[in-house]
Design a protein around this motif. Structure first.
Motif, PDB file in Angstrom:
ATOM      1  N   ALA A 114     -47.672 128.948 -27.417  1.00  0.00           N
ATOM      2  CA  ALA A 114     -47.333 129.883 -26.340  1.00  0.00           C
ATOM      3  C   ALA A 114     -47.032 131.272 -26.902  1.00  0.00           C
ATOM      4  N   LEU A 115     -46.305 131.322 -28.026  1.00  0.00           N
ATOM      5  CA  LEU A 115     -45.965 132.600 -28.635  1.00  0.00           C
ATOM      6  C   LEU A 115     -47.210 133.356 -29.073  1.00  0.00           C
ATOM      7  N   LEU A 116     -48.125 132.670 -29.747  1.00  0.00           N
ATOM      8  CA  LEU A 116     -49.307 133.338 -30.289  1.00  0.00           C
ATOM      9  C   LEU A 116     -50.345 133.654 -29.221  1.00  0.00           C
ATOM     10  N   CYS A 117     -50.287 132.955 -28.094  1.00  0.00           N
ATOM     11  CA  CYS A 117     -51.243 133.235 -27.013  1.00  0.00           C
ATOM     12  C   CYS A 117     -50.800 134.403 -26.150  1.00  0.00           C
ATOM     13  N   ARG A 118     -49.514 134.693 -26.124  1.00  0.00           N
ATOM     14  CA  ARG A 118     -49.061 135.814 -25.297  1.00  0.00           C
ATOM     15  C   ARG A 118     -48.862 137.101 -26.110  1.00  0.00           C
ATOM     16  N   SER A 119     -49.309 137.064 -27.368  1.00  0.00           N
ATOM     17  CA  SER A 119     -49.213 138.259 -28.196  1.00  0.00           C
ATOM     18  C   SER A 119     -50.458 138.362 -29.076  1.00  0.00           C
ATOM     19  N   TYR A 120     -50.719 139.556 -29.562  1.00  0.00           N
ATOM     20  CA  TYR A 120     -51.750 139.706 -30.580  1.00  0.00           C
ATOM     21  C   TYR A 120     -51.265 139.026 -31.853  1.00  0.00           C
ATOM     22  N   ASN A 121     -52.195 138.710 -32.749  1.00  0.00           N
ATOM     23  CA  ASN A 121     -51.803 137.996 -33.966  1.00  0.00           C
ATOM     24  C   ASN A 121     -52.784 138.337 -35.090  1.00  0.00           C
ATOM     25  N   ASN A 122     -52.489 137.866 -36.279  1.00  0.00           N
ATOM     26  CA  ASN A 122     -53.305 138.184 -37.455  1.00  0.00           C
ATOM     27  C   ASN A 122     -54.374 137.130 -37.714  1.00  0.00           C
ATOM     28  N   LEU A 123     -55.080 136.720 -36.649  1.00  0.00           N
ATOM     29  CA  LEU A 123     -56.088 135.674 -36.773  1.00  0.00           C
ATOM     30  C   LEU A 123     -57.091 135.996 -37.884  1.00  0.00           C
ATOM     31  N   GLU A 124     -57.629 137.202 -37.878  1.00  0.00           N
ATOM     32  CA  GLU A 124     -58.582 137.605 -38.914  1.00  0.00           C
ATOM     33  C   GLU A 124     -58.179 138.964 -39.490  1.00  0.00           C
ATOM     34  N   TYR A 125     -56.899 139.065 -39.803  1.00  0.00           N
ATOM     35  CA  TYR A 125     -56.392 140.313 -40.370  1.00  0.00           C
ATOM     36  C   TYR A 125     -55.461 139.982 -41.520  1.00  0.00           C
ATOM     37  N   ASP A 126     -55.748 140.563 -42.700  1.00  0.00           N
ATOM     38  CA  ASP A 126     -54.929 140.350 -43.888  1.00  0.00           C
ATOM     39  C   ASP A 126     -53.795 141.369 -43.883  1.00  0.00           C
ATOM     40  N   LEU A 127     -52.593 140.903 -43.607  1.00  0.00           N
ATOM     41  CA  LEU A 127     -51.444 141.803 -43.487  1.00  0.00           C
ATOM     42  C   LEU A 127     -51.088 142.460 -44.816  1.00  0.00           C
ATOM     43  N   GLU A 128     -51.317 141.777 -45.925  1.00  0.00           N
ATOM     44  CA  GLU A 128     -50.992 142.349 -47.236  1.00  0.00           C
ATOM     45  C   GLU A 128     -51.965 143.453 -47.624  1.00  0.00           C
ATOM     46  N   LYS A 129     -53.252 143.208 -47.380  1.00  0.00           N
ATOM     47  CA  LYS A 129     -54.270 144.173 -47.795  1.00  0.00           C
ATOM     48  C   LYS A 129     -54.580 145.206 -46.723  1.00  0.00           C
ATOM     49  N   GLY A 130     -54.149 144.941 -45.487  1.00  0.00           N
ATOM     50  CA  GLY A 130     -54.395 145.886 -44.410  1.00  0.00           C
ATOM     51  C   GLY A 130     -55.845 145.984 -44.009  1.00  0.00           C
ATOM     52  N   LYS A 131     -56.572 144.874 -44.112  1.00  0.00           N
ATOM     53  CA  LYS A 131     -57.978 144.880 -43.724  1.00  0.00           C
ATOM     54  C   LYS A 131     -58.359 143.496 -43.192  1.00  0.00           C
ATOM     55  N   ARG A 132     -59.626 143.392 -42.784  1.00  0.00           N
ATOM     56  CA  ARG A 132     -60.078 142.138 -42.193  1.00  0.00           C
ATOM     57  C   ARG A 132     -59.867 140.970 -43.154  1.00  0.00           C
ATOM     58  N   MET A 334     -55.803 129.125 -30.901  1.00  0.00           N
ATOM     59  CA  MET A 334     -54.979 128.093 -30.281  1.00  0.00           C
ATOM     60  C   MET A 334     -54.954 126.819 -31.122  1.00  0.00           C
ATOM     61  N   THR A 335     -56.125 126.417 -31.607  1.00  0.00           N
ATOM     62  CA  THR A 335     -56.193 125.230 -32.456  1.00  0.00           C
ATOM     63  C   THR A 335     -55.416 125.443 -33.742  1.00  0.00           C
ATOM     64  N   LEU A 336     -55.591 126.605 -34.367  1.00  0.00           N
ATOM     65  CA  LEU A 336     -54.900 126.880 -35.622  1.00  0.00           C
ATOM     66  C   LEU A 336     -53.390 126.936 -35.436  1.00  0.00           C
ATOM     67  N   ALA A 337     -52.956 127.504 -34.321  1.00  0.00           N
ATOM     68  CA  ALA A 337     -51.515 127.592 -34.065  1.00  0.00           C
ATOM     69  C   ALA A 337     -50.897 126.208 -33.924  1.00  0.00           C
ATOM     70  N   VAL A 338     -51.552 125.349 -33.137  1.00  0.00           N
ATOM     71  CA  VAL A 338     -51.017 124.004 -32.905  1.00  0.00           C
ATOM     72  C   VAL A 338     -51.120 123.154 -34.170  1.00  0.00           C
ATOM     73  N   LEU A 339     -52.223 123.293 -34.897  1.00  0.00           N
ATOM     74  CA  LEU A 339     -52.395 122.504 -36.111  1.00  0.00           C
ATOM     75  C   LEU A 339     -51.337 122.866 -37.144  1.00  0.00           C
ATOM     76  N   GLU A 340     -51.116 124.151 -37.362  1.00  0.00           N
ATOM     77  CA  GLU A 340     -50.100 124.554 -38.329  1.00  0.00           C
ATOM     78  C   GLU A 340     -48.714 124.110 -37.883  1.00  0.00           C
TER      79      GLU A 340
END
Length: 476
Positions: A114-132, A334-340
């Motif tokens: 629910a948290l990740l579906c109601r907000s943007y997230n880093n699905l394909e974004y590397d937060l450390e490198k600041g790129k895809r 959604m699958t990745l959120a629930v699986l993790e």
């Protein structure tokens, strides 16, 4: 019926506009789209028209009273307005019920979803490198942590996982499999068909009931890509039978420089032997056994979402990731959120057993099941002021389901209901059409509800369902 009678009845059918002026339908427009109401009116009118025109019917039995037509229209309106995918109550005793959505999800995983579906997230974004970045990193680390595998990849289901591995590692080459492991899972989906579609060439060895290491070795040739072992999750061969262990197969593979993959199917992280269930190897054991690649489902004994999980040597997993088909089989946020969220619970096995519904239901003590069945029986009997139902608590057997641990039953207690006033089939039909639908089973002319798969918050709903059924019987 005379043509004049037919014509008279047809003329009595009200028009759509006339029905729309009736107060109950005008009120319905405040709660439902006009389009759905019009469809419902036309549907009911056409039904009545066909009944009038039916040469085998009796036009005199057609009720064209406005109040009756309104009732039919409103019933139809509710049907077309409802969701197609709906919650149901599973009283069958089958824990991983494929037809009813397989595993229930842990609350922690649901909240994370629910948290990740109601907000943007880093699905394909590397937060450390600041790129895809890559979506496949989100579950990989914890899968490797829990299983000891070098690398991991998650796709949409286990059939997709097997397909991708074979297409990547064995396209145009032979894959040797024991004849006794050429399984067919639900929906007529067969391992040979998956292999054929992947581009791999099936090479069957051994007999249905017995396969030896020499059978594999005798089939190895210059076109062999890998040796494959398939865990027969949905059936058992008993009696005069034998199969080659993973350790033997990996030793043979190393001798001939061949890869060994194992499709575990159910993919358990827990040893269920303490609960009286045998023959289900854990993922961790299989990884330690030396398989180069291991595949299994996410929504069976793991207790998570639908997913196909691939574990194995890093170089092989990287090849799978680079296969263009991986994009067609990829999972979403959604699958990745629930699986993790599910996998994190396995860091503490005690916590996993308590909070993952699939594990909790399998491990529920028999004494607790008897108490829960007795509670539900008392609630149903307490609502039955006219003693219309005979309600008993009886020992019975549950199943794990989902193709897992076949031919092995879990002792349980069920609530059995029967009535002299109403057939068991009618009880089952009423419950199946209740909101929410209650899905039980019929056995020895009784409607059974298994305490193992019922959730505590469903008891009051079940009691109300029987109250509603009792009201129809008393009224009749």
């Amino acid at each position: 019926m005379a043509n004049t009678s037919v014509q008279d009845l047809l003329r009595k059918l009200p028009g759509v506009d006339a029905l729309l002026q009736l107060e109950p339908l005008r009120e319905a427009l405040t709660q439902h789209p006009r389009k759905l109401l019009l469809e419902s009116i036309r549907h009911v009118l056409e039904e009545q028209r066909q009944r009038i025109l039916d040469p085998k019917g009796s036009g005199a039995s057609v009720n064209l009273e406005p109040s009756h037509l309104v009732q039919l229209i409103l019933q139809r309106l509710v049907q077309v307005s409802d969701y197609a995918l709906r919650p149901v109550i599973n009283a069958t005793g089958i824990v991983i019920h494929t037809n009813l959505g397989r595993s229930l999800l842990p609350q922690e995983a649901i909240e994370r979803l629910a948290l990740l579906c109601r907000s943007y997230n880093n699905l394909e974004y590397d937060l450390e490198k600041g790129k895809r970045g890559s979506r496949y990193v989100h579950a990989e680390a914890i899968l490797c942590e829990l299983t000891g595998a070098e690398a991991a990849l998650v796709v949409n289901n286990n059939a997709g996982a097997v397909f991708l591995v074979l297409n990547t590692l064995a396209q145009g080459k032979e894959v040797i499999v024991s004849r006794g492991q050429l399984v067919e899972i639900g929906g007529s989906f067969r391992i040979p068909d998956v292999m054929r579609s992947s581009g791999a060439i099936l090479r069957e060895v051994g007999c249905t009931n017995r396969t030896h290491a020499r059978d594999y070795e005798g089939a190895i040739n210059g076109e062999t890509a890998l040796l494959m072992k398939v865990h027969t999750s949905n059936y058992r061969i008993v009696g005069f039978s034998s199969e080659v262990s993973l350790e033997e197969l990996t030793a043979l593979g190393r001798t001939h420089g061949l890869l060994v993959i194992e499709d575990l199917g159910s993919g358990s992280f827990i040893n269920f032997a303490p609960f009286g269930l045998q023959g289900e190897p854990t993922v961790q054991e299989t990884v330690r056994g030396g398989a180069d690649v291991v595949t299994f489902s996410g929504d069976k004994l793991l207790g998570g979402p639908q997913a196909g999980i691939i574990l194995g040597r890093k170089s092989l997993i990287e090849k799978c990731k680079k296969n263009p088909l991986t994009r067609a089989l990829r999972v979403d946020k959604m699958t990745l959120a629930v699986l993790e969220g599910t996998l994190r619970l396995y860091r503490d096995e005690r916590l996993a057993m308590e909070q993952i519904p699939t594990l909790r239901m399998i491990a529920t003590p028999l004494s607790v099941l008897e108490e829960r069945a007795a509670k539900l029986a008392a609630m149903i009997s307490g609502a039955d002021a006219h003693s219309i139902f005979e309600v008993t608590v009886e020992p019975n057997a549950s199943q794990v389901g989902g193709g897992s641990l076949p031919a092995q039953n879990l002792p349980t207690f069920v609530v059995a209901v029967r009535s002299e006033r109403l057939s068991t089939q009618k009880v089952e039909l009423f419950m199946r059409n209740y909101t929410p639908p209650l899905i039980g089973r019929i056995e020895s002319d009784r409607f059974l509800m298994d305490a193992r798969t019922l959730q505590d918050d469903e008891f009051t709903v079940i009691q109300q369902a029987f109250k509603s059924l009792l009201a129809t019987i008393v009224t009749d």
